[in-house]
Design a protein around this motif. Sequence first.
Motif, mmCIF file in Angstrom:
data_model
loop_
_atom_site.group_PDB
_atom_site.id
_atom_site.type_symbol
_atom_site.label_atom_id
_atom_site.label_comp_id
_atom_site.label_asym_id
_atom_site.label_seq_id
_atom_site.Cartn_x
_atom_site.Cartn_y
_atom_site.Cartn_z
ATOM 1 N N LEU A 67 118.839 173.101 9.585
ATOM 2 C CA LEU A 67 118.651 172.764 10.987
ATOM 3 C C LEU A 67 119.750 173.408 11.842
ATOM 4 O O LEU A 67 119.478 174.037 12.864
ATOM 5 N N LYS A 68 120.987 173.292 11.392
ATOM 6 C CA LYS A 68 122.109 173.883 12.141
ATOM 7 C C LYS A 68 121.991 175.397 12.208
ATOM 8 O O LYS A 68 122.278 176.003 13.248
ATOM 9 N N ALA A 69 121.555 176.035 11.112
ATOM 10 C CA ALA A 69 121.394 177.494 11.110
ATOM 11 C C ALA A 69 120.319 177.911 12.114
ATOM 12 O O ALA A 69 120.480 178.899 12.838
ATOM 13 N N SER A 70 119.239 177.143 12.190
ATOM 14 C CA SER A 70 118.186 177.443 13.163
ATOM 15 C C SER A 70 118.682 177.240 14.587
ATOM 16 O O SER A 70 118.400 178.037 15.479
ATOM 17 N N PHE A 71 119.452 176.172 14.802
ATOM 18 C CA PHE A 71 120.032 175.946 16.126
ATOM 19 C C PHE A 71 120.929 177.110 16.525
ATOM 20 O O PHE A 71 120.889 177.564 17.665
ATOM 21 N N GLU A 72 121.752 177.570 15.596
ATOM 22 C CA GLU A 72 122.674 178.663 15.909
ATOM 23 C C GLU A 72 121.909 179.926 16.266
ATOM 24 O O GLU A 72 122.289 180.648 17.185
ATOM 25 N N GLU A 73 120.831 180.197 15.539
ATOM 26 C CA GLU A 73 120.003 181.372 15.829
ATOM 27 C C GLU A 73 119.417 181.282 17.229
ATOM 28 O O GLU A 73 119.483 182.226 18.021
ATOM 29 N N LEU A 74 118.851 180.130 17.556
ATOM 30 C CA LEU A 74 118.250 179.960 18.877
ATOM 31 C C LEU A 74 119.305 179.855 19.975
ATOM 32 O O LEU A 74 119.104 180.352 21.085
ATOM 33 N N ARG A 75 120.433 179.220 19.679
ATOM 34 C CA ARG A 75 121.519 179.114 20.658
ATOM 35 C C ARG A 75 122.053 180.494 21.010
ATOM 36 O O ARG A 75 122.323 180.798 22.165
ATOM 37 N N ALA A 76 122.191 181.356 19.992
ATOM 38 C CA ALA A 76 122.670 182.717 20.243
ATOM 39 C C ALA A 76 121.709 183.451 21.164
ATOM 40 O O ALA A 76 122.125 184.131 22.109
ATOM 41 N N ALA A 77 120.424 183.298 20.924
ATOM 42 C CA ALA A 77 119.427 183.946 21.779
ATOM 43 C C ALA A 77 119.472 183.364 23.188
ATOM 44 O O ALA A 77 119.424 184.084 24.174
ATOM 45 N N ALA A 78 119.583 182.037 23.281
ATOM 46 C CA ALA A 78 119.617 181.384 24.594
ATOM 47 C C ALA A 78 120.873 181.757 25.356
ATOM 48 O O ALA A 78 120.853 181.889 26.572
ATOM 49 N N GLY A 79 121.971 181.935 24.632
ATOM 50 C CA GLY A 79 123.239 182.262 25.277
ATOM 51 C C GLY A 79 123.259 183.650 25.869
ATOM 52 O O GLY A 79 124.040 183.946 26.754
ATOM 53 N N GLU A 80 122.379 184.507 25.375
ATOM 54 C CA GLU A 80 122.365 185.898 25.824
ATOM 55 C C GLU A 80 121.212 186.196 26.776
ATOM 56 O O GLU A 80 120.908 187.333 27.055
ATOM 57 N N LEU A 124 117.878 166.756 19.225
ATOM 58 C CA LEU A 124 117.755 166.387 20.637
ATOM 59 C C LEU A 124 118.829 167.049 21.498
ATOM 60 O O LEU A 124 118.550 167.482 22.616
ATOM 61 N N ARG A 125 120.048 167.143 20.967
ATOM 62 C CA ARG A 125 121.122 167.830 21.714
ATOM 63 C C ARG A 125 120.764 169.289 21.949
ATOM 64 O O ARG A 125 120.977 169.831 23.036
ATOM 65 N N PHE A 126 120.224 169.937 20.909
ATOM 66 C CA PHE A 126 119.856 171.336 21.054
ATOM 67 C C PHE A 126 118.755 171.508 22.095
ATOM 68 O O PHE A 126 118.832 172.376 22.963
ATOM 69 N N LEU A 127 117.713 170.686 22.021
ATOM 70 C CA LEU A 127 116.606 170.807 22.966
ATOM 71 C C LEU A 127 117.079 170.604 24.399
ATOM 72 O O LEU A 127 116.660 171.319 25.315
ATOM 73 N N GLN A 128 117.988 169.644 24.596
ATOM 74 C CA GLN A 128 118.546 169.414 25.938
ATOM 75 C C GLN A 128 119.347 170.628 26.407
ATOM 76 O O GLN A 128 119.211 171.064 27.549
ATOM 77 N N MET A 129 120.154 171.183 25.507
ATOM 78 C CA MET A 129 120.953 172.360 25.862
ATOM 79 C C MET A 129 120.049 173.536 26.233
ATOM 80 O O MET A 129 120.290 174.247 27.209
ATOM 81 N N PHE A 130 118.978 173.728 25.471
ATOM 82 C CA PHE A 130 118.087 174.847 25.742
ATOM 83 C C PHE A 130 117.387 174.660 27.090
ATOM 84 O O PHE A 130 117.264 175.602 27.875
#
Length: 196
Positions: A67-80, A124-130
């Motif tokens: 789950l954390k690895a998937s969040f990091e992948e999506l967070r990296a994309a969202a951050g850019e 839930l934290r990830f979805l809110q951040m996205f």
Amino acid sequence: MTSSATPPRRRDATRTRQLLLDAARRRFATAGYAETTVRHIADDAGVNVALISRYFDGKVGLFEAALKASFEELRAAAGEVDPNRVPETIAEQIIGQSGDTGPSSALLLILRSSGDQHADEIRLRFLQMFAEKLAKAALLQGATPDILRAQILLATAIGVTLLRATHLEPLASTSAQSLTAPIAEVLKALFQPPTP
């Protein structure tokens, strides 16, 4: 006298851990937590099942790591995300990194529940951040940064991902390029800049 026996190969712990993590992400995303066994994951990774306990403290630990690895992948994309490329970025995340006709395993995995409260809180934290990043991108385009509208856009992306996973055609085999225009239309409808 020399021995012709080959010395035992040393295990590459980092590589083995990554093989397990990749196999777990695929299995959990497609089959879900309850239907996935540690034996399935170990077999997919081609390693001994006992290594899951060694590297991840069991199935729950491996699910959380996936789950954390998937969040990091999506967070990296969202951050850019370039505010001018929001529809393209969303379409690329729906299709997944490989660009094949399967759904994004990263997005599917964040929808899976482990029954573990901590993992659900992370999701839930990830979805809110996205959603907050989508609202910020809308603000940079001159629209009002409405978190509700951003969550509706996120729900649209998740819905498309889920329908792709059911193999609904033509959605299941469409490309990121083909998804971009409809997503741009949804984005425009949700985040119309205020009229002067």
